[in-house]
Design a protein around this motif. Structure first.
Motif, short mmCIF file in Angstrom:
data_model
loop_
_atom_site.label_atom_id
_atom_site.label_comp_id
_atom_site.label_asym_id
_atom_site.label_seq_id
_atom_site.Cartn_x
_atom_site.Cartn_y
_atom_site.Cartn_z
N GLU A 1 -1.80 -35.29 97.80
CA GLU A 1 -0.21 -35.80 97.21
C GLU A 1 0.10 -34.95 95.66
O GLU A 1 1.14 -34.64 95.19
N LEU A 2 -0.77 -34.29 94.83
CA LEU A 2 -0.79 -33.78 93.79
C LEU A 2 -0.74 -32.18 93.99
O LEU A 2 -0.34 -30.99 93.71
N HIS A 5 3.25 -32.30 94.35
CA HIS A 5 3.83 -32.15 93.27
C HIS A 5 3.57 -30.85 92.30
O HIS A 5 5.10 -30.54 91.82
N ARG A 9 6.96 -28.74 91.56
CA ARG A 9 7.28 -28.29 90.48
C ARG A 9 7.66 -27.18 90.79
O ARG A 9 8.64 -26.39 89.79
N LEU A 102 12.13 -35.62 93.86
CA LEU A 102 11.16 -36.54 92.54
C LEU A 102 10.90 -38.01 93.26
O LEU A 102 9.64 -38.49 92.95
N ASN A 103 11.87 -38.45 92.74
CA ASN A 103 12.73 -39.84 92.55
C ASN A 103 11.94 -40.29 94.33
O ASN A 103 10.70 -42.03 93.97
N ILE A 107 7.34 -39.59 92.12
CA ILE A 107 6.64 -38.46 90.92
C ILE A 107 7.98 -37.82 89.81
O ILE A 107 9.59 -37.98 90.06
N THR A 109 10.45 -36.96 86.73
CA THR A 109 10.82 -35.86 86.60
C THR A 109 9.93 -35.62 84.73
O THR A 109 9.78 -34.30 84.95
N GLU A 111 7.60 -35.79 83.64
CA GLU A 111 5.71 -34.97 84.76
C GLU A 111 6.33 -33.93 84.69
O GLU A 111 5.45 -33.19 84.99
#
Length: 138
Positions: A1-2, A5, A9, A102-103, A107, A109, A111
């Motif tokens: 998951e990281l 993310h 980004r 993202l939502n 995650i 926004t 971040e």
């Protein structure tokens, strides 16, 4: 998951820093350049016409041709303004889509480490319809 993310980004930053933002800047610069060229050409033409001592018929023909050229240039400017509005709208739609994704993945926004920019045309906000439905400027 990281990992995901980080990829999201990177995609958002990449999209923001290239693509739409760059194209918007180019279109705005083209508009400004065309306006400057038009102003200079009008001044030059006025100088030539006043120094030429043309008869009324010749002056009418030259003036008519000039009006045709100006109409063509004005049409090109309106087309560029429309294209700029369309690209800005597409950029804003893309940013909203990324934020929604993202939502959806939980995650926030916040971040991202930056705040996505909304594009405007001449300081005016754009509508909420699909990007292909941007109204042509008056």
């Amino acid at each position: 998951e990281l990992w995901y993310h980080g990829r999201v980004r990177e995609a958002v930053v990449s999209t923001q820093s290239t693509g739409a933002g760059f194209k918007n800047l180019l279109l705005e610069k083209k508009l400004l350049a065309l306006a400057d060229v038009l102003e200079k050409k009008e001044a030059q033409l006025n100088e030539v016409l006043s120094a030429s001592n043309l008869d009324a018929t010749a002056l009418t023909v030259v003036t008519r041709k000039l009006e045709d050229v100006l109409d063509s240039k004005n049409s090109a400017i309106k087309d560029l303004q429309y294209e700029l509005a369309r690209v800005c709208k597409a950029h804003n739609d893309l940013m909203r889509t990324y934020e929604a994704k993202l939502n959806m993945f939980g995650i926030p926004t916040e971040e991202l480490g930056f705040r996505p920019l909304e594009s405007t045309v001449g300081g005016q906000p754009l509508g909420q319809g699909p990007a292909g439905l941007v109204a042509a400027p008056n």
